[in-house]
Design a protein around this motif. Structure first.
Motif, PDB file in Angstrom:
ATOM      1  N   LYS A 141       3.901  -9.732  76.604  1.00 58.02           N
ATOM      2  CA  LYS A 141       3.183 -10.226  75.420  1.00 58.02           C
ATOM      3  C   LYS A 141       3.416  -9.277  74.253  1.00 58.02           C
ATOM      4  CE  LYS A 141      -0.517 -12.555  78.001  1.00 58.02           C
ATOM      5  NZ  LYS A 141      -1.980 -12.591  78.288  1.00 58.02           N
ATOM      6  N   ASP A 142       3.476  -7.979  74.556  1.00 52.47           N
ATOM      7  CA  ASP A 142       3.722  -6.992  73.505  1.00 52.47           C
ATOM      8  C   ASP A 142       5.193  -6.955  73.115  1.00 52.47           C
ATOM      9  OD1 ASP A 142       1.027  -6.288  73.622  1.00 52.47           O
ATOM     10  OD2 ASP A 142       1.382  -4.639  75.046  1.00 52.47           O
ATOM     11  N   TYR A 143       6.071  -7.032  74.101  1.00 51.73           N
ATOM     12  CA  TYR A 143       7.511  -6.962  73.861  1.00 51.73           C
ATOM     13  C   TYR A 143       8.200  -8.044  74.694  1.00 51.73           C
ATOM     14  CZ  TYR A 143       6.307  -2.594  71.611  1.00 51.73           C
ATOM     15  OH  TYR A 143       5.740  -1.660  70.778  1.00 51.73           O
ATOM     16  N   PRO A 144       8.357  -9.233  74.111  1.00 49.61           N
ATOM     17  CA  PRO A 144       8.915 -10.380  74.858  1.00 49.61           C
ATOM     18  C   PRO A 144      10.354 -10.134  75.304  1.00 49.61           C
ATOM     19  CG  PRO A 144       7.861 -11.073  72.812  1.00 49.61           C
ATOM     20  CD  PRO A 144       7.971  -9.586  72.747  1.00 49.61           C
ATOM     21  N   LEU A 145      10.755 -10.886  76.316  1.00 50.51           N
ATOM     22  CA  LEU A 145      12.127 -10.807  76.800  1.00 50.51           C
ATOM     23  C   LEU A 145      13.091 -11.355  75.753  1.00 50.51           C
ATOM     24  CD1 LEU A 145      11.883 -11.986  80.522  1.00 50.51           C
ATOM     25  CD2 LEU A 145      11.810  -9.667  79.617  1.00 50.51           C
TER      26      LEU A 145
ATOM     27  N   ARG B  98      24.509 -12.713  73.431  1.00 50.05           N
ATOM     28  CA  ARG B  98      23.842 -12.269  72.208  1.00 50.05           C
ATOM     29  C   ARG B  98      24.325 -10.859  71.891  1.00 50.05           C
ATOM     30  NH1 ARG B  98      17.583 -12.917  70.360  1.00 50.05           N
ATOM     31  NH2 ARG B  98      17.592 -11.391  68.669  1.00 50.05           N
ATOM     32  N   ASP B  99      24.905 -10.693  70.722  1.00 50.29           N
ATOM     33  CA  ASP B  99      25.396  -9.379  70.328  1.00 50.29           C
ATOM     34  C   ASP B  99      24.226  -8.431  70.123  1.00 50.29           C
ATOM     35  OD1 ASP B  99      27.812  -7.752  69.048  1.00 50.29           O
ATOM     36  OD2 ASP B  99      26.053  -7.479  67.770  1.00 50.29           O
ATOM     37  N   MET B 100      24.297  -7.246  70.748  1.00 53.32           N
ATOM     38  CA  MET B 100      23.193  -6.283  70.697  1.00 53.32           C
ATOM     39  C   MET B 100      23.584  -4.999  69.969  1.00 53.32           C
ATOM     40  SD  MET B 100      20.912  -8.080  72.069  1.00 53.32           S
ATOM     41  CE  MET B 100      19.556  -6.914  72.243  1.00 53.32           C
ATOM     42  N   SER B 101      24.593  -5.094  69.078  1.00 53.95           N
ATOM     43  CA  SER B 101      25.076  -3.895  68.391  1.00 53.95           C
ATOM     44  C   SER B 101      24.034  -3.291  67.457  1.00 53.95           C
ATOM     45  CB  SER B 101      26.368  -4.201  67.625  1.00 53.95           C
ATOM     46  OG  SER B 101      26.173  -5.283  66.736  1.00 53.95           O
ATOM     47  N   ASP B 102      23.008  -4.059  67.076  1.00 52.57           N
ATOM     48  CA  ASP B 102      21.924  -3.490  66.275  1.00 52.57           C
ATOM     49  C   ASP B 102      21.121  -2.464  67.066  1.00 52.57           C
ATOM     50  OD1 ASP B 102      22.576  -5.003  64.087  1.00 52.57           O
ATOM     51  OD2 ASP B 102      21.050  -6.539  64.432  1.00 52.57           O
ATOM     52  N   TYR B 103      21.223  -2.541  68.409  1.00 51.37           N
ATOM     53  CA  TYR B 103      20.393  -1.693  69.265  1.00 51.37           C
ATOM     54  C   TYR B 103      21.192  -0.671  70.075  1.00 51.37           C
ATOM     55  CZ  TYR B 103      17.052  -5.389  68.217  1.00 51.37           C
ATOM     56  OH  TYR B 103      16.239  -6.290  67.568  1.00 51.37           O
TER      57      TYR B 103
ATOM     58  N   VAL C 123      16.368  -8.377  78.161  1.00 49.66           N
ATOM     59  CA  VAL C 123      15.851  -7.023  77.969  1.00 49.66           C
ATOM     60  C   VAL C 123      14.546  -7.076  77.186  1.00 49.66           C
ATOM     61  CG1 VAL C 123      18.092  -5.861  78.057  1.00 49.66           C
ATOM     62  CG2 VAL C 123      17.226  -6.710  75.858  1.00 49.66           C
ATOM     63  N   GLN C 124      13.727  -6.074  77.411  1.00 49.34           N
ATOM     64  CA  GLN C 124      12.610  -5.776  76.525  1.00 49.34           C
ATOM     65  C   GLN C 124      13.016  -4.565  75.697  1.00 49.34           C
ATOM     66  OE1 GLN C 124       9.673  -5.614  79.922  1.00 49.34           O
ATOM     67  NE2 GLN C 124       8.280  -6.299  78.293  1.00 49.34           N
ATOM     68  N   ILE C 125      12.907  -4.663  74.401  1.00 48.25           N
ATOM     69  CA  ILE C 125      13.280  -3.559  73.512  1.00 48.25           C
ATOM     70  C   ILE C 125      12.032  -3.062  72.794  1.00 48.25           C
ATOM     71  CG2 ILE C 125      14.594  -2.915  71.462  1.00 48.25           C
ATOM     72  CD1 ILE C 125      16.758  -4.817  72.369  1.00 48.25           C
ATOM     73  N   VAL C 126      11.817  -1.754  72.892  1.00 52.62           N
ATOM     74  CA  VAL C 126      10.640  -1.124  72.292  1.00 52.62           C
ATOM     75  C   VAL C 126      11.118  -0.087  71.283  1.00 52.62           C
ATOM     76  CG1 VAL C 126       8.504   0.143  72.750  1.00 52.62           C
ATOM     77  CG2 VAL C 126       9.433  -1.400  74.514  1.00 52.62           C
ATOM     78  N   PRO C 127      10.686  -0.163  70.028  1.00 55.78           N
ATOM     79  CA  PRO C 127      11.058   0.871  69.067  1.00 55.78           C
ATOM     80  C   PRO C 127      10.701   2.260  69.585  1.00 55.78           C
ATOM     81  CG  PRO C 127       9.996  -0.966  67.954  1.00 55.78           C
ATOM     82  CD  PRO C 127       9.856  -1.216  69.423  1.00 55.78           C
ATOM     83  N   TYR C 128      11.502   3.237  69.232  1.00 57.39           N
ATOM     84  CA  TYR C 128      11.380   4.572  69.813  1.00 57.39           C
ATOM     85  C   TYR C 128       9.970   5.139  69.676  1.00 57.39           C
ATOM     86  CZ  TYR C 128      12.609   9.399  70.938  1.00 57.39           C
ATOM     87  OH  TYR C 128      12.670  10.641  71.522  1.00 57.39           O
ATOM     88  N   LYS C 129       9.459   5.208  68.474  1.00 62.54           N
ATOM     89  CA  LYS C 129       8.144   5.811  68.245  1.00 62.54           C
ATOM     90  C   LYS C 129       7.039   4.971  68.866  1.00 62.54           C
ATOM     91  CE  LYS C 129       5.450   8.884  66.092  1.00 62.54           C
ATOM     92  NZ  LYS C 129       4.112   8.341  66.304  1.00 62.54           N
ATOM     93  N   ALA C 130       7.167   3.644  68.778  1.00 58.32           N
ATOM     94  CA  ALA C 130       6.149   2.766  69.355  1.00 58.32           C
ATOM     95  C   ALA C 130       6.062   2.946  70.864  1.00 58.32           C
ATOM     96  CB  ALA C 130       6.462   1.305  69.020  1.00 58.32           C
ATOM     97  N   GLY C 131       7.199   3.212  71.505  1.00 58.74           N
ATOM     98  CA  GLY C 131       7.189   3.446  72.950  1.00 58.74           C
ATOM     99  C   GLY C 131       6.437   4.712  73.316  1.00 58.74           C
TER     100      GLY C 131
END
Length: 479
Positions: free
Chosen positions: A284-288, A67-72, A259-267
Motif C-alpha cells: 500500500k505504501d510502495y506498490p509493485l 519496462r525500462d528502469m534506467s531512472d532507477y 519491484v517495490q522501489i523506495v526512495p533512499y531517505k524515505a526507506g
C-alpha cells in the motif's frame, strides 16, 4: 555412432565388459589400468551436497524487460525496453537432504542467475517474502534445529519448535510455513522473492531501495497434507519431475517480475526497519511496479554440470545493484561463496554453469582444476598492459554512525504475523491451526508448546487462543 570408447586420456578402450584376469577364474590383475581408473573415478563422482537447499531442480530460460528502469538503476539488464537476458534457475527444499521427498512442508528456495553483459547477477531468495531470522550469527543454529537430531539421527519437531519458541523473530515465517503455502503443488505454481532489501543506483548516482517479486503466471496452487502424503509415497521427486515434464511438453512456466522501489531517505525513515528480513514493506505504501517476464523454456542438458555444479551467491552484483545493511544479507555475502569453494573447489567459477558470458580478466591464478590460463602478467599494479580497475563499478556508500557492539534489532516481531493471520480466508485459517496442531502437537515438552503459543497470541489473540485450544493448553498459560 559416437566413435570408439576411450579412457579420459583418450586411449581406446578394448573391453568394458570384463576385467583382465590371470586365466578365466582370476584373480584380477593390477595391470588392468582401465578397471582401476573406472573404480577410482566412481569413488569420487559425488561432491558434498549443499548444507541447505540440498534437494532441488533447475531450468534455463530468459528474462525480458518490459519496462525500462534506467531512472532507477544503471544495471544493463534493467535498461532498454525489450532487452533479453539468459537466466538459469534452481528451486529447492531448505532442510532435507538430497534424497528427501519433494512434498514435505518446507520453505522452497527460489534462485535466479542472470547472465548479463556485465557479469553474473544472482537473486537468491525463497517462495516467501520473509525469513525466520535476521542475523547471520543465528543461521547455523537455525539450520541445525531443522536437520537431524545428533543422538537419534531423526528429524525432530522438538528441536525446531524449541528454536522457534525461543526466537520471536521467527513467528512471521512460521505462520507462512504452517499456512497453505508450506507445500507448493509445483515449482511452477509458487511466487518467488528476493526477500532482502537491495540498493539500486542510476547513472546520476541517485540511490533507491528495492524489493524483488516473481509472480507466477500459472497461479498459486498448494497441496493439502493428505495429497502431499499420498504423492510422497508415489514419487519422491514429484516437484522436480513436474517442472521437467512441463518444459519437455513445451508448457513453459513464466513469472511476472515486479519491484517495490523506495526512495533512499524515505526507506531510512520508514515506520519499520526495511533491512529486517523478517518483515515486508507494505505494498500500500510502495506498490509493485511490473518490469518484465521470466520464462523457463529449456531443461538441463546434464543435470550435474548445469544444476549440481551451479553455485549462486547474493554477493554476485553488477554495477547499479548493491547490498543493503541487512544483517542477514551481509552474512550471506560471505557464506555462499565460501560454501561453493568447499563444495566445488577454489576455481568453481570457471565451471561452465558458473562462467559469466563476458570475458573474465583478473590476477587470480592456479589452485585445483584451474582452466583457460595463459602466460600474462599475474600481479597488479603492473606496467605490462594488464587489466585495470574501473571506477564505474564503485560502490555508493551509506553514511554510518554508531558505537561498535553486538546489537539486537529489538523490534516488534508480532504485528506482521498478526496482520498475515487476519488476511487469511476463514478456511485457510482453519488449516493453519490444524497444521500447527499436527506439527507442534508432536513436541514432548509442554514448555515449548506454551512459549510458541504465547507468540501466536501476541501476534493475534484469536490466533493464539485457537492454537491453545487445538493443543489442549489452558488459556491462562499463554496470556
Amino acid at each position: 555412432m559416437m566413435g570408439d570408447l576411450t579412457t579420459n586420456e583418450g586411449q581406446t578402450w578394448a573391453n568394458n565388459q570384463n576385467s583382465q584376469t590371470a586365466g578365466a577364474r582370476g584373480p584380477v590383475l593390477v595391470q588392468d589400468y582401465q578397471l582401476l581408473e573406472k573404480l577410482a573415478h566412481f569413488n569420487r563422482e559425488r561432491i558434498p551436497e549443499r548444507v541447505v537447499h540440498a534437494k532441488g531442480a533447475g531450468a534455463k530460460g530468459y528474462f525480458e524487460l518490459t519496462r525500462d528502469m534506467s531512472d532507477y538503476t544503471m544495471a544493463g539488464l534493467f535498461n532498454g525496453l525489450g532487452k533479453k537476458t539468459p537466466v538459469i534457475t534452481r528451486f529447492s527444499q531448505v532442510a532435507g537432504e538430497a534424497g528427501y521427498p519433494d512434498t514435505y512442508r518446507d520453505v522452497r528456495g527460489f534462485a535466479v542467475r542472470f547472465y548479463t553483459d556485465e557479469g553474473n547477477y544472482d537473486i537468491v531468495g525463497n517462495n516467501t517474502p520473509v525469513f525466520f531470522i535476521n542475523d547471520a550469527l543465528k543461521f547455523p543454529d537455525f539450520i541445525h534445529s531443522q536437520k537431524r537430531d545428533p543422538k537419534t539421527h531423526a528429524r525432530s519437531q522438538d528441536m525446531q519448535w524449541d528454536f522457534w519458541s525461543l526466537s520471536p523473530e521467527t513467528v512471521h515465517q512460521v505462520t507462512m510455513l504452517m499456512s497453505d503455502r508450506g507445500i507448493p503443488a509445483s515449482y511452477r505454481m509458487m511466487h518467488g522473492y528476493g526477500s532482502h532489501t537491495f540498493k539500486w543506483v542510476n547513472k546520476q548516482g541517485e540511490q533507491f531501495w528495492v524489493k524483488y517479486h516473481f509472480k507466477t503466471n500459472q497461479g498459486v496452487h498448494n497441496l493439502s497434507n493428505e495429497v502431499a502424503e499420498e504423492l510422497r509415497g508415489k514419487d519422491t521427486d514429484y516437484l522436480q519431475n513436474d517442472l521437467y515434464n512441463a518444459i519437455e511438453d513445451q508448457d513453459y512456466p513464466s513469472w511476472t517480475v515486479a519491484v517495490q522501489i523506495v526512495p533512499y531517505k524515505a526507506g531510512l525513515d520508514y515506520s519499520q526497519d526495511i533491512f529486517d528480513v523478517t518483515k515486508v514493506i507494505s505494498q500500500k505504501d510502495y506498490p509493485l511496479i511490473e518490469i518484465g517476464q521470466m520464462v523457463l523454456d529449456e531443461n538441463p542438458k546434464n543435470n550435474f554440470e548445469d544444476i549440481e555444479e551451479l553455485a549462486f551467491s547474493p554477493a554476485n552484483f553488477v554495477p547499479g545493484i548493491e547490498a543493503s545493511p541487512d544483517k542477514l544479507l551481509q552474512g550471506r555475502l560471505f557464506g555462499y561463496k565460501d560454501a561453493a569453494r568447499y563444495r566445488l573447489g577454489a576455481n568453481y567459477e570457471q565451471l561452465a554453469t558458473n562462467r559469466p558470458k563476458n570475458e573474465v580478466h583478473n590476477y587470480e591464478r592456479d589452485g585445483l582444476m584451474a582452466q583457460n590460463q595463459n602466460g600474462d602478467v599475474n600481479y597488479e599494479p603492473n606496467s605490462l598492459g594488464g587489466p585495470e580497475e574501473n571506477r564505474h563499478a564503485e560502490v555508493h556508500g551509506d553514511a554510518l554512525d554508531g558505537k561498535v557492539g553486538n546489537y539486537s534489532v529489538n523490534e516488534d516481531y508480532y504485528t506482521a504475523a498478526g496482520k498475515l493471520y487476519r488476511l487469511l480466508p476463514t478456511d485457510e485459517k482453519a488449516r493453519l491451526i490444524e497444521n500447527i496442531k499436527s506439527n507442534l502437537g508432536q513436541v514432548k515438552d509442554i514448555k515449548i508448546k506454551i512459549r510458541e503459543t504465547k507468540q501466536f497470541y501476541q501476534a493475534d489473540k484469536e490466533y493464539g487462543t485457537r492454537v491453545a485450544e487445538a493443543l489442549g493448553l489452558e488459556l491462562s498459560l499463554i496470556k
